[in-house]
Design a protein around this motif. Structure first.
Motif, PDB file in Angstrom:
ATOM      1  N   GLN A  84       0.716  -1.020  -0.003  1.00  0.00           N
ATOM      2  CA  GLN A  84      -0.052  -0.088  -0.021  1.00  0.00           C
ATOM      3  C   GLN A  84       0.891   1.294   0.240  1.00  0.00           C
ATOM      4  OE1 GLN A  84      -3.256   0.264  -0.379  1.00  0.00           O
ATOM      5  NE2 GLN A  84      -3.699   2.421   0.272  1.00  0.00           N
ATOM      6  N   VAL A  85       0.786   1.987  -0.837  1.00  0.00           N
ATOM      7  CA  VAL A  85       1.342   3.455  -0.983  1.00  0.00           C
ATOM      8  C   VAL A  85       0.589   4.412  -0.066  1.00  0.00           C
ATOM      9  CG1 VAL A  85       2.045   5.286  -2.545  1.00  0.00           C
ATOM     10  CG2 VAL A  85       1.937   3.079  -3.482  1.00  0.00           C
ATOM     11  N   GLN A  86       1.558   5.035   0.645  1.00  0.00           N
ATOM     12  CA  GLN A  86       1.092   6.165   1.611  1.00  0.00           C
ATOM     13  C   GLN A  86       1.912   7.530   1.188  1.00  0.00           C
ATOM     14  OE1 GLN A  86       1.680   4.359   5.718  1.00  0.00           O
ATOM     15  NE2 GLN A  86      -0.519   3.760   5.550  1.00  0.00           N
ATOM     16  N   LEU A  87       1.003   8.310   1.346  1.00  0.00           N
ATOM     17  CA  LEU A  87       1.664   9.621   1.198  1.00  0.00           C
ATOM     18  C   LEU A  87       1.377  10.826   2.420  1.00  0.00           C
ATOM     19  CD1 LEU A  87       0.201  10.262  -2.372  1.00  0.00           C
ATOM     20  CD2 LEU A  87       2.494   9.603  -1.761  1.00  0.00           C
ATOM     21  N   ALA A  88       2.277  11.362   2.766  1.00  0.00           N
ATOM     22  CA  ALA A  88       2.382  12.262   4.080  1.00  0.00           C
ATOM     23  C   ALA A  88       2.673  13.661   3.777  1.00  0.00           C
ATOM     24  CB  ALA A  88       3.245  11.432   5.328  1.00  0.00           C
ATOM     25  N   GLU A  89       2.058  14.609   3.706  1.00  0.00           N
ATOM     26  CA  GLU A  89       2.309  15.821   3.781  1.00  0.00           C
ATOM     27  C   GLU A  89       2.812  16.681   4.904  1.00  0.00           C
ATOM     28  OE1 GLU A  89      -1.574  15.188   1.065  1.00  0.00           O
ATOM     29  OE2 GLU A  89      -0.891  14.961   3.180  1.00  0.00           O
ATOM     30  N   PHE A  90       3.872  17.658   4.971  1.00  0.00           N
ATOM     31  CA  PHE A  90       4.256  18.260   5.959  1.00  0.00           C
ATOM     32  C   PHE A  90       4.600  19.694   5.450  1.00  0.00           C
ATOM     33  CE2 PHE A  90       5.164  14.337   8.641  1.00  0.00           C
ATOM     34  CZ  PHE A  90       5.386  13.430   7.618  1.00  0.00           C
ATOM     35  N   GLY A  91       4.716  20.468   6.589  1.00  0.00           N
ATOM     36  CA  GLY A  91       5.233  21.792   6.246  1.00  0.00           C
ATOM     37  C   GLY A  91       4.016  22.805   6.245  1.00  0.00           C
ATOM     38  N   GLY A  92       2.668  22.398   6.566  1.00  0.00           N
ATOM     39  CA  GLY A  92       1.791  23.437   6.665  1.00  0.00           C
ATOM     40  C   GLY A  92       1.951  24.306   7.901  1.00  0.00           C
ATOM     41  N   GLY A  93       1.165  25.422   7.967  1.00  0.00           N
ATOM     42  CA  GLY A  93       1.181  26.253   9.136  1.00  0.00           C
ATOM     43  C   GLY A  93       0.191  27.464   8.864  1.00  0.00           C
ATOM     44  N   SER A  94       0.587  28.569   9.911  1.00  0.00           N
ATOM     45  CA  SER A  94      -0.130  29.957   9.628  1.00  0.00           C
ATOM     46  C   SER A  94       1.034  30.920   9.544  1.00  0.00           C
ATOM     47  CB  SER A  94      -1.044  30.181  10.859  1.00  0.00           C
ATOM     48  OG  SER A  94      -2.067  29.294  11.262  1.00  0.00           O
TER      49      SER A  94
END
Length: 117
Positions: A1-11
């Motif tokens: 199973q391929v998993q994608l994880a996003e990082f870096g968001g914020g205000s």
């Protein structure tokens, strides 16, 4: 199973820069076209940018051209979205998408970016 994880968001404040990253769990990442989409509050998900497997073909939505840059590191299985001169209308949940061929696609869980004026 391929998993994608996003990082870096914020205000951030208007005019600031943010870099989002999307990490893929599989080395097959190198063969995927990758894209970023976003969904603003009360709106449908919309295309932001896309990059083919080797980075030679890149596409942007008109609304982000000249401000956003998509690029990838196939050794690290990561695709990035560099966002400069952010504006309040860029506030959204940003998702990465992997196109694995045919009708097979994978999505990350999304990361929130909030830009205040």
């Amino acid at each position: 199973q391929v998993q994608l994880a996003e990082f870096g968001g914020g205000s951030v404040q208007a005019g600031a820069s943010v870099r989002l990253s999307c990490e893929c769990s599989r080395d097959s990442f190198v063969s995927y076209a990758m894209a970023w989409f976003r969904q603003r509050s009360g709106k449908e998900r919309e295309f932001v940018a896309a990059i083919n497997w080797n980075g030679e073909s890149i596409y942007y939505a008109d609304s982000v051209k000249g401000r956003f840059t998509i690029f990838r590191d196939n050794e690290k299985n990561i695709v990035y979205l560099q966002m400069n001169n952010l504006q309040p209308e860029d506030s959204a949940v940003y998702y990465c998408k992997a196109e694995a061929g045919g009708a097979t696609t994978y999505w990350g869980q999304g990361t929130q970016v909030t830009v205040s004026s």
